[in-house]
Scaffold this motif. Structure first.
Motif, mmCIF file in Angstrom:
data_model
loop_
_atom_site.group_PDB
_atom_site.id
_atom_site.type_symbol
_atom_site.label_atom_id
_atom_site.label_comp_id
_atom_site.label_asym_id
_atom_site.label_seq_id
_atom_site.Cartn_x
_atom_site.Cartn_y
_atom_site.Cartn_z
ATOM 1 N N PHE A 140 0.847 -1.198 0.000
ATOM 2 C CA PHE A 140 0.000 0.000 0.000
ATOM 3 C C PHE A 140 0.879 1.243 0.000
ATOM 4 O O PHE A 140 1.243 1.751 -1.047
ATOM 5 C CB PHE A 140 -0.949 -0.035 1.194
ATOM 6 C CG PHE A 140 -1.835 1.175 1.315
ATOM 7 C CD1 PHE A 140 -2.496 1.681 0.208
ATOM 8 C CD2 PHE A 140 -2.020 1.797 2.536
ATOM 9 C CE1 PHE A 140 -3.312 2.798 0.301
ATOM 10 C CE2 PHE A 140 -2.830 2.917 2.655
ATOM 11 C CZ PHE A 140 -3.482 3.417 1.534
ATOM 12 N N ASN A 141 1.225 1.731 1.187
ATOM 13 C CA ASN A 141 2.097 2.907 1.250
ATOM 14 C C ASN A 141 3.545 2.434 1.224
ATOM 15 O O ASN A 141 4.167 2.203 2.239
ATOM 16 C CB ASN A 141 1.795 3.759 2.481
ATOM 17 C CG ASN A 141 1.845 2.979 3.774
ATOM 18 O OD1 ASN A 141 1.213 1.944 3.911
ATOM 19 N ND2 ASN A 141 2.597 3.475 4.743
ATOM 20 N N SER A 142 4.038 2.252 0.012
ATOM 21 C CA SER A 142 5.370 1.685 -0.196
ATOM 22 C C SER A 142 6.379 2.793 -0.466
ATOM 23 O O SER A 142 6.141 3.689 -1.277
ATOM 24 C CB SER A 142 5.363 0.700 -1.366
ATOM 25 O OG SER A 142 4.489 -0.386 -1.097
ATOM 26 N N SER A 143 7.516 2.702 0.201
ATOM 27 C CA SER A 143 8.574 3.691 0.024
ATOM 28 C C SER A 143 9.915 2.996 0.162
ATOM 29 O O SER A 143 10.003 1.837 0.577
ATOM 30 C CB SER A 143 8.451 4.802 1.067
ATOM 31 O OG SER A 143 8.547 4.264 2.379
ATOM 32 N N THR A 144 10.963 3.719 -0.167
ATOM 33 C CA THR A 144 12.314 3.191 0.012
ATOM 34 C C THR A 144 13.207 4.356 0.410
ATOM 35 O O THR A 144 12.900 5.512 0.102
ATOM 36 C CB THR A 144 12.800 2.506 -1.286
ATOM 37 O OG1 THR A 144 13.869 1.613 -0.991
ATOM 38 C CG2 THR A 144 13.255 3.516 -2.321
ATOM 39 N N PRO A 145 14.300 4.099 1.123
ATOM 40 C CA PRO A 145 15.166 5.212 1.538
ATOM 41 C C PRO A 145 15.990 5.746 0.380
ATOM 42 O O PRO A 145 16.575 4.976 -0.391
ATOM 43 C CB PRO A 145 16.057 4.580 2.614
ATOM 44 C CG PRO A 145 16.076 3.128 2.302
ATOM 45 C CD PRO A 145 14.741 2.810 1.706
ATOM 46 N N ILE A 146 16.017 7.071 0.256
ATOM 47 C CA ILE A 146 16.805 7.720 -0.792
ATOM 48 C C ILE A 146 17.557 8.900 -0.187
ATOM 49 O O ILE A 146 17.365 9.235 0.983
ATOM 50 C CB ILE A 146 15.930 8.201 -1.967
ATOM 51 C CG1 ILE A 146 14.885 9.223 -1.491
ATOM 52 C CG2 ILE A 146 15.270 7.023 -2.663
ATOM 53 C CD1 ILE A 146 14.042 9.812 -2.621
ATOM 54 N N GLY A 269 8.816 8.411 0.301
ATOM 55 C CA GLY A 269 7.478 8.866 0.641
ATOM 56 C C GLY A 269 7.448 10.234 1.286
ATOM 57 O O GLY A 269 6.368 10.782 1.541
ATOM 58 N N SER A 270 8.616 10.808 1.570
ATOM 59 C CA SER A 270 8.688 12.148 2.157
ATOM 60 C C SER A 270 8.662 13.251 1.105
ATOM 61 O O SER A 270 8.630 14.430 1.453
ATOM 62 C CB SER A 270 9.965 12.291 3.003
ATOM 63 O OG SER A 270 9.964 11.387 4.079
ATOM 64 N N PHE A 271 8.678 12.854 -0.174
ATOM 65 C CA PHE A 271 8.785 13.852 -1.234
ATOM 66 C C PHE A 271 7.648 14.871 -1.178
ATOM 67 O O PHE A 271 7.864 16.086 -1.288
ATOM 68 C CB PHE A 271 8.812 13.182 -2.608
ATOM 69 C CG PHE A 271 8.734 14.159 -3.744
ATOM 70 C CD1 PHE A 271 9.833 14.917 -4.092
ATOM 71 C CD2 PHE A 271 7.546 14.341 -4.447
ATOM 72 C CE1 PHE A 271 9.759 15.842 -5.126
ATOM 73 C CE2 PHE A 271 7.463 15.259 -5.476
ATOM 74 C CZ PHE A 271 8.573 16.010 -5.820
ATOM 75 N N GLY A 272 6.421 14.381 -0.995
ATOM 76 C CA GLY A 272 5.281 15.284 -0.968
ATOM 77 C C GLY A 272 5.382 16.306 0.149
ATOM 78 O O GLY A 272 5.120 17.501 -0.058
#
Length: 433
Positions: A140-146, A269-272
């Protein structure tokens, strides 16, 4: 209006009310607060308005931990919701609970909905799957560290974002310090500097296929590569080349948002959120890797959470859940979720839609997480599955903090993590017997 007309109008009104009453209602427990919760509610409204048979009711249950705890208690009492959101560290708990969940793949195919694992982007499809690749949870709320970077800081220091940690230490960090910045911070040492350290360098993180296989699992954290990484981090902190602000996510992100830290390791997921809070131009790139460990860095895997369909529900409600999963994974819904939150779209179709729409021409940093997830895979890059992992992360954070403050040696810190983690894993294995 005559009596006949009145009776007919009443009959139609009753029929309409009955039709509304016949909607199959399903409950979705989640941990998305603030704007994320608003977007969840918008998706629920869109689903409910897209058809006439089902009604999805989202219910905010608090933090990830609180939501999981509530779900377990509800299952034991026979009052479980139809759908529950479970975060990455809690996946083993819900998947290993016998009779607790219906595999998402089975739920879809049993209800006549086509499923192909290859429709999901590579870094997403494996984390919530079993050893054979069957998807148990629906990502669902999928993210990865960048790695995010302040473009003004890079220009002022005359450097570019480092591809390797060697480059960070010898070139990038000293130049950024000279330019008046703290070169880097990061927001989650277990996720970024541990779990994904192993994935980025294609190193085994645990026995039993990183915990995906049957039997008692042991963690493999006490090895030279990661100890060398933390030793370097301590040296960077002591030399003012790295900012460590404790274990709080926001405590490490805020100095970047305020322009004091030049690079921040955080979630795709922090981009927004960053787009709204950062008052300077920023972009993002992949996590650095140690060239001394590998010359062929591999993909990272996802964090965030998945949705699990809980057992013990009537067939018509399971059908409703399957239809919601179909709606949720559609290209249009995933693209909406991606744009509104910054989480990655979980399907190739949604990714293609974003590219076709020119989204990444307008916001190139929003694509970095997906690109990193789709880098070449390795034997050890699909993730991990370990029970009591929430507690294991707590042990990591405690011992890392002790080491970074100079209270324990690197060898003692990692030996303690390994010892306590393996005790927790042994306890978990006994619950599965």
């Amino acid at each position: 209006m005559n009596l006949k007309s009145v009776l007919m109008a009443s009959a139609f009104a009753f029929a309409g009310t009955a039709a509304l009453a016949e909607k199959v209602e399903i409950e979705f427990w989640h941990a998305m607060g603030g704007r994320l919760g608003e977007v969840v509610n918008e998706i629920a409204v869109d689903f409910n308005e897209s058809q006439d048979d089902y009604k999805l009711v989202p219910v905010f249950k608090g933090t990830y931990e609180e939501t999981l705890t509530a779900g377990i208690a509800a299952f034991r009492a026979g009052e479980q919701p139809n759908i529950i959101q479970v975060f990455d560290a809690g996946a083993a708990t819900i998947i290993s609970a016998k009779g607790a969940v219906i595999p998402a793949q089975d739920l879809l195919t049993n209800n006549g909905i086509a499923f192909d694992a290859n429709d999901y982007i590579s870094g997403v499809r494996n984390f919530y799957a079993d050893t054979e690749g069957k998807m148990i949870g629906m990502p669902f709320n999928s993210s990865t560290p960048i790695m995010y970077f302040n473009e003004d800081a890079m220009e002022k220091a005359g450097v570019t974002p480092p591809k390797t940690w060697e480059e960070f230490a010898s070139v990038t960090a000293p130049a950024l310090k000279e330019a008046g910045y703290t070169p880097m911070s990061q927001s989650h040492m277990p996720w970024i500097f541990t779990e994904n350290f192993f994935s980025r360098h294609n190193l085994p993180f645990a026995t039993n296929n990183n915990g995906y296989a049957e039997g008692e699992t042991k963690i493999l954290i006490n090895n030279d590569a990661i100890k060398a990484h933390f030793t370097s981090m301590k040296e960077w902190i002591d030399a003012d080349l790295f900012g460590y602000y404790g274990t709080g996510w926001g405590d490490n992100a805020k100095p970047f948002e305020q322009g004091d830290v030049a690079m921040w390791l955080g979630s795709s997921g922090s981009f927004g959120g960053l787009s709204k809070t950062a008052e300077f131009p920023f972009s993002a790139t992949y996590l650095p890797y140690w060239e001394g460990v590998t010359s062929e860095p591999t993909n990272t895997f996802i964090g965030g959470a998945a949705l699990f369909a809980m057992e013990g529900q009537p067939e018509d409600e399971n059908k409703a859940t399957a239809e919601f999963f179909r709606f949720l994974t559609s290209a249009q819904t995933q693209y909406f979720w991606h744009k509104e939150t910054g989480y990655v779209p979980i399907t190739n179709a949604a990714y293609d839609l974003a590219k076709t729409d020119g989204y990444y021409d307008r916001a190139p940093a929003a694509e970095v997480g997906i690109q990193q997830l789709t880098l070449p895979e390795g034997e050890w890059t699909k993730g991990y599955r370990m029970g009591f992992y929430v507690q294991i992360r707590d042990v990591m954070n405690r011992e890392y903090a002790k080491f970074l403050s100079g209270d324990v040696s690197i060898d003692d810190a990692f030996a303690t993590i390994e010892e306590e983690a393996n005790k927790l894993l042994a306890r978990f294995a006994k619950t599965q017997g």
